[in-house]
Structure formats: C-alpha cells, structure tokens
Design a protein around this motif. Sequence first.
Motif, PDB file in Angstrom:
ATOM      1  N   GLU A   1      45.260  24.561  24.228  1.00  0.00           N
ATOM      2  CA  GLU A   1      44.798  23.416  23.436  1.00  0.00           C
ATOM      3  C   GLU A   1      45.761  22.282  23.218  1.00  0.00           C
ATOM      4  OE1 GLU A   1      42.786  24.774  19.779  1.00  0.00           O
ATOM      5  OE2 GLU A   1      42.112  26.813  20.755  1.00  0.00           O
ATOM      6  N   LEU A   2      46.935  22.415  23.212  1.00  0.00           N
ATOM      7  CA  LEU A   2      47.994  21.410  22.770  1.00  0.00           C
ATOM      8  C   LEU A   2      48.264  20.904  24.048  1.00  0.00           C
ATOM      9  CD1 LEU A   2      50.203  23.889  20.172  1.00  0.00           C
ATOM     10  CD2 LEU A   2      48.821  21.949  19.614  1.00  0.00           C
ATOM     11  N   THR A   3      48.072  21.445  25.108  1.00  0.00           N
ATOM     12  CA  THR A   3      48.549  20.708  26.390  1.00  0.00           C
ATOM     13  C   THR A   3      47.534  19.703  26.768  1.00  0.00           C
ATOM     14  OG1 THR A   3      49.270  22.926  27.260  1.00  0.00           O
ATOM     15  CG2 THR A   3      48.577  21.139  28.841  1.00  0.00           C
ATOM     16  N   PRO A   4      47.840  18.383  27.273  1.00  0.00           N
ATOM     17  CA  PRO A   4      46.840  17.368  27.602  1.00  0.00           C
ATOM     18  C   PRO A   4      45.842  17.898  28.680  1.00  0.00           C
ATOM     19  CG  PRO A   4      48.991  16.560  27.409  1.00  0.00           C
ATOM     20  CD  PRO A   4      49.071  17.930  27.446  1.00  0.00           C
ATOM     21  N   SER A   5      44.750  17.255  28.536  1.00  0.00           N
ATOM     22  CA  SER A   5      43.531  17.998  29.531  1.00  0.00           C
ATOM     23  C   SER A   5      43.815  17.968  31.108  1.00  0.00           C
ATOM     24  CB  SER A   5      42.337  17.142  29.312  1.00  0.00           C
ATOM     25  OG  SER A   5      42.389  15.848  29.462  1.00  0.00           O
TER      26      SER A   5
ATOM     27  N   MET B   1      40.039  31.060  23.297  1.00  0.00           N
ATOM     28  CA  MET B   1      40.246  29.359  23.546  1.00  0.00           C
ATOM     29  C   MET B   1      39.050  28.594  22.638  1.00  0.00           C
ATOM     30  SD  MET B   1      41.064  28.881  27.338  1.00  0.00           S
ATOM     31  CE  MET B   1      42.691  29.550  28.066  1.00  0.00           C
ATOM     32  N   ASN B   2      39.606  27.636  22.315  1.00  0.00           N
ATOM     33  CA  ASN B   2      38.441  26.371  21.812  1.00  0.00           C
ATOM     34  C   ASN B   2      37.357  26.295  22.978  1.00  0.00           C
ATOM     35  OD1 ASN B   2      37.920  23.438  22.346  1.00  0.00           O
ATOM     36  ND2 ASN B   2      38.115  23.750  20.135  1.00  0.00           N
ATOM     37  N   ASP B   3      36.121  26.305  22.503  1.00  0.00           N
ATOM     38  CA  ASP B   3      35.005  26.248  23.550  1.00  0.00           C
ATOM     39  C   ASP B   3      35.065  24.806  24.495  1.00  0.00           C
ATOM     40  OD1 ASP B   3      33.854  28.185  21.937  1.00  0.00           O
ATOM     41  OD2 ASP B   3      32.462  26.809  20.830  1.00  0.00           O
ATOM     42  N   TYR B   4      35.737  23.657  24.127  1.00  0.00           N
ATOM     43  CA  TYR B   4      35.754  22.781  25.081  1.00  0.00           C
ATOM     44  C   TYR B   4      36.899  22.974  25.979  1.00  0.00           C
ATOM     45  CZ  TYR B   4      32.589  20.014  22.092  1.00  0.00           C
ATOM     46  OH  TYR B   4      31.637  19.815  21.331  1.00  0.00           O
ATOM     47  N   VAL B   5      37.957  23.406  25.651  1.00  0.00           N
ATOM     48  CA  VAL B   5      38.937  23.742  26.319  1.00  0.00           C
ATOM     49  C   VAL B   5      38.705  24.945  27.454  1.00  0.00           C
ATOM     50  CG1 VAL B   5      41.577  24.588  26.527  1.00  0.00           C
ATOM     51  CG2 VAL B   5      40.840  23.011  24.710  1.00  0.00           C
ATOM     52  N   ARG B   6      37.994  25.820  27.110  1.00  0.00           N
ATOM     53  CA  ARG B   6      37.664  26.900  27.895  1.00  0.00           C
ATOM     54  C   ARG B   6      36.635  26.499  28.946  1.00  0.00           C
ATOM     55  NH1 ARG B   6      35.621  31.113  24.230  1.00  0.00           N
ATOM     56  NH2 ARG B   6      33.552  29.798  24.118  1.00  0.00           N
ATOM     57  N   GLU B   7      35.759  25.586  28.480  1.00  0.00           N
ATOM     58  CA  GLU B   7      34.616  25.100  29.570  1.00  0.00           C
ATOM     59  C   GLU B   7      35.416  24.253  30.655  1.00  0.00           C
ATOM     60  OE1 GLU B   7      31.762  22.619  27.746  1.00  0.00           O
ATOM     61  OE2 GLU B   7      31.347  24.045  26.259  1.00  0.00           O
ATOM     62  N   ASP B   8      36.810  23.778  30.148  1.00  0.00           N
ATOM     63  CA  ASP B   8      37.162  22.716  31.293  1.00  0.00           C
ATOM     64  C   ASP B   8      37.835  23.673  32.305  1.00  0.00           C
ATOM     65  OD1 ASP B   8      36.623  20.340  30.281  1.00  0.00           O
ATOM     66  OD2 ASP B   8      38.353  20.239  29.154  1.00  0.00           O
ATOM     67  N   LEU B   9      38.519  24.793  31.846  1.00  0.00           N
ATOM     68  CA  LEU B   9      39.017  25.631  32.767  1.00  0.00           C
ATOM     69  C   LEU B   9      38.273  26.770  33.438  1.00  0.00           C
ATOM     70  CD1 LEU B   9      42.020  27.168  30.477  1.00  0.00           C
ATOM     71  CD2 LEU B   9      42.015  25.523  32.296  1.00  0.00           C
ATOM     72  N   ILE B  10      36.962  27.116  32.730  1.00  0.00           N
ATOM     73  CA  ILE B  10      36.205  27.560  33.503  1.00  0.00           C
ATOM     74  C   ILE B  10      35.488  26.840  34.624  1.00  0.00           C
ATOM     75  CG2 ILE B  10      33.676  28.557  33.119  1.00  0.00           C
ATOM     76  CD1 ILE B  10      35.743  30.466  32.185  1.00  0.00           C
ATOM     77  N   ASP B  11      35.204  25.832  34.316  1.00  0.00           N
ATOM     78  CA  ASP B  11      34.676  24.903  35.248  1.00  0.00           C
ATOM     79  C   ASP B  11      35.430  24.732  36.699  1.00  0.00           C
ATOM     80  OD1 ASP B  11      32.524  24.066  33.884  1.00  0.00           O
ATOM     81  OD2 ASP B  11      33.295  22.373  33.186  1.00  0.00           O
ATOM     82  N   ALA B  12      36.905  25.194  36.661  1.00  0.00           N
ATOM     83  CA  ALA B  12      37.868  25.108  37.717  1.00  0.00           C
ATOM     84  C   ALA B  12      37.846  26.525  38.530  1.00  0.00           C
ATOM     85  CB  ALA B  12      39.191  24.687  37.338  1.00  0.00           C
ATOM     86  N   LEU B  13      37.199  27.442  37.938  1.00  0.00           N
ATOM     87  CA  LEU B  13      37.285  28.749  38.446  1.00  0.00           C
ATOM     88  C   LEU B  13      36.251  29.090  39.382  1.00  0.00           C
ATOM     89  CD1 LEU B  13      38.403  31.050  35.315  1.00  0.00           C
ATOM     90  CD2 LEU B  13      39.571  29.983  37.336  1.00  0.00           C
ATOM     91  N   GLU B  14      36.346  29.955  40.320  1.00  0.00           N
ATOM     92  CA  GLU B  14      34.976  30.558  41.325  1.00  0.00           C
ATOM     93  C   GLU B  14      34.195  31.474  40.334  1.00  0.00           C
ATOM     94  OE1 GLU B  14      34.237  29.363  44.041  1.00  0.00           O
ATOM     95  OE2 GLU B  14      36.014  28.111  44.181  1.00  0.00           O
TER      96      GLU B  14
ATOM     97  N   ASN C   1      39.110  18.415  20.628  1.00  0.00           N
ATOM     98  CA  ASN C   1      39.156  18.596  22.053  1.00  0.00           C
ATOM     99  C   ASN C   1      37.819  18.231  22.713  1.00  0.00           C
ATOM    100  OD1 ASN C   1      41.517  20.226  22.744  1.00  0.00           O
ATOM    101  ND2 ASN C   1      40.777  21.209  21.140  1.00  0.00           N
ATOM    102  N   GLU C   2      36.971  17.675  21.649  1.00  0.00           N
ATOM    103  CA  GLU C   2      35.583  17.385  22.068  1.00  0.00           C
ATOM    104  C   GLU C   2      35.652  15.855  22.958  1.00  0.00           C
ATOM    105  OE1 GLU C   2      31.312  16.716  19.875  1.00  0.00           O
ATOM    106  OE2 GLU C   2      32.987  16.046  18.740  1.00  0.00           O
ATOM    107  N   PRO C   3      34.885  15.768  24.065  1.00  0.00           N
ATOM    108  CA  PRO C   3      34.986  14.541  24.786  1.00  0.00           C
ATOM    109  C   PRO C   3      34.734  13.382  24.055  1.00  0.00           C
ATOM    110  CG  PRO C   3      33.600  16.348  26.092  1.00  0.00           C
ATOM    111  CD  PRO C   3      34.252  16.826  24.698  1.00  0.00           C
TER     112      PRO C   3
END
Length: 466
Positions: free
Chosen positions: A59-63, A85-98, A290-292
């Motif tokens: 969460e403290l790391t730039p997106s 994880m925060n929901d928005y941060v988790r969504e970003d990482l999940i989107d990058a996974l298979e 962390n919300e867009p």
Amino acid sequence: MSDAELPQPETESTQLDEDDRLKPEFVDAVLDAVEDGDDEAVRQLVEPLHPADIADLFELTPSERRPALAKAIADLLDGEVFAEMNDYVREDLIDALEPHEVADIASELDTDDAVAIIEDLDADDQREVLRAMEPDDRAAIEEALSYPEESAGRLMQRELIAVPEHWTVGDVIDYLRADDALTTDFWEVFVVDPSHKPVGTCKLSWIMRTPRPVPLSDVMQREQTLIAVDMDQEEVALRFQKYALISAAVVDGSGRLVGMVTVDDIVHIISEEAGEDALLLSGAGEGDINEPVITSYRARVRWLIANLATALVAATVITLFEGTISKMVALAALMPIVAGVGGNAGTQTMAVTVRALATNQLTESNTLRAIRREISIALLNGVTVAIVIGIAVSLYYQHIELGGVIAAAMMANILIAGLAGVVVPLTLERLRADPAVASSIFVTMTTDSMGFFVFLGLASASGLVG
C-alpha cells in the motif's frame, strides 16, 4: 552478491515505529533494492515481516512499482498477505496474475477470505479462476457468490466443526484428533440434529475439562445466536457486539447450518462500517487513498452538484430580501453567521442520530424521546448562543435592535437545525434510504435557507430597515 554482502534481516525495531507502522527509511530501502534489481536483498528485508505488514508495504509502494516488488518477493506473496491487502491494491496485483495463480492463492484461504479476493474480479476472470480451482473449493466459492454482497453468506466461512447431539465428550475429542482434514481455527463446536440444524454449542474449554463419558447434550449450551445467511453484515456486527460473541452459526432458509462467522471478521466490519458512515456524510465516496482518481472524482462531484442545487435554494431566499439587505449592509455580514452556526448545530444532531440508527440505539420505541431530547439540547444551545451573539452585535454595531434580531434568528435557526438533524435521518430510515448518504444535503439546505429567511424576515418585520 555474496552472503556476507547481503543486508541482514531487519529486526522489528528497525522495521516498525512506535505505532507499528513501517518506517519510511525501511520502505525506501526495500524500494531501492527493487530498483537495483537485487531480488535477494528485497526478499531478506521483507521476509521477517508479518503478512499484514507486507500488505502495508504494498500500500505504501507507488502503484507503478508494485509489480516489480511483487515479482521480487513472489514466494512470500501467499494467501494471508492478499487477505490483508487493501481492496484496490489487491485488485491491481490480482489483475497481473494468471487465473491458475489466483486459484492457488484462493485455495490457501478460508472461504470468506477467498470470496473477498474473487468477488471483485470481472465475470470472465471469475469464471477462469473458478475453473482452475478444485471442485470442492469451487463449489464453496460459487455458493458464497450467490448470496447478496455484504451479507453473512459472503462473510461466513464453511470450515467449522459440527457434531451430532448423541455423542459423548470422548467421541468429540477422538473425532477432532483423528481427522487431519478438519479446520484448526475454531473456538467452539456446533452441535446439530440429524437434519443438520444447530441445536447448541460447546466451547473448547468445556470439552477439555469434562470427563470423556459425559454426553455432549449435558454440557452444551442450547441458547445460541443464529445468523441468517442473507443478514446484512452490519447487522451481524451488531449481534456480535450486543451478545459478546466469539463465533456464531450461520443458517440457511431452512435452518440448516451452512457456515460460521468469527469475531476476527467482525472487527474488520465494524471498522469499515464506522468509517463508511462518516465518509458518506461528507460525500467523499469510499475515502480510500488507493482508490483510482476517476472513481473518487465521480463519487465526489455528484455530491458537490447536489450541494450546488441546495445552495441555489438558499440563494433564492436571499433574493427575496434584496431590498432589505441594500438598506442595511450589516445584514449581509451577519447572514453567514446565522446560517453557519445553524449548520453546525444541525450537523451535530445529524451525526448523533445517524450513529444511533446504525447501532440500533434509536428505534421506533424511543423515537419521540430522542426528538424531545435533541430539541431540549437545541433550546439550551440556542439560548446560550443567542445571548452571546446578541450582546456582541449590539456592542459592535452600537445597535440594540440589530442585536435582538440576530439573537432571535439564531435561537430559531438552532431549534430548526436540531429538529432537522433528527427528523431528516429518521425519515430517510423509514423510507428505506440510507440516512448517512442523503441527510447532510437536506439538513444543510434547511439550516441555510431557514437561517436566511428567519434573519432577514425578522429584520424586515421589525422595522429595523424602514
């Protein structure tokens, strides 16, 4: 880089400050190592952290730098970290996974945490992830997703211990020891009848201290709080708070045991709901940093446009008294005071009322008493503020009549504010609307427009500006 050159694992004192927050210099050290491409150094720095602290690090790391951090510590990113994880941060990482990677993570978690990860995915991604899961896990997740959002069905976990009523304490102990597949995180055993309906509970402490031959029916507690599978999570939290529960059985429409809710989940819900109401009152959306940006913009601009519309109502009131204001400029300077203090008084009452409704302190049985209470408080506040402002204006403008007019207007507007602050949320609640969302708009409109109307109307009627 040799082992001697690698940074040594950080101790908690160098990672966290006195408030258990990650220190800026530690975060910078991790990100510098990521920037240098030194994955082993990153891993050694992060490995000692608790999963919740690793989640905070993301969460403290730039997106734009999170994917590189995730790649560097991929083996440390297990289900526990994603659950924290925060929901928005988790969504970003999940989107990058298979999909199969997401499925592996979800399979490590209790059902409720797995649902929290999967429910925010797009429909197509959900299907891909579910297809990659084991049949039993997939069935549990699909069932949970069939329940309404923010309901007990989404919140509950299906990993629990349920035993028949005819067993003895020894039978239960043997069962717990013999089956390695049973969940290991539970505080009580649920006792069910042949149709799998809960008939009681038995705390682990009772089981441990009771002789083996004693029938379970002799030591179990038959009175229990049952949670309907479609109950709103806020209501579930209130049940836990009211009855001091550690866990509670969740039942479906036929009364069968389908899961349990535990207090660790409720702690998160209480925190979320408390913050949610405060943010809704201000119109700040979810209020997550962390919300867009575009999401926050859409949430806030709607509120500001609504406030603009209500402000026009107050402006219309002012135009009715243009002649009065033009004859005495002091009225223009004093108008915002009447409206502003009235608005603050209304906000105080509204905040108390919304909270009382959210916590079930305010119900139909005590509504009239609550209204009388707030009017009494408004009356006392009105008298006090009216005396102070009346004396101050009289002395400053050397005009006793003007001081009397603003004192009367202030008294009236604070009374109106107190009444609006309690009646508006109650009315919205009765209309099945969320009082936290719309109360502020209507209360502000009332205090502003009525403040201007009463003050300028009294000035005109009193002959103050003949």
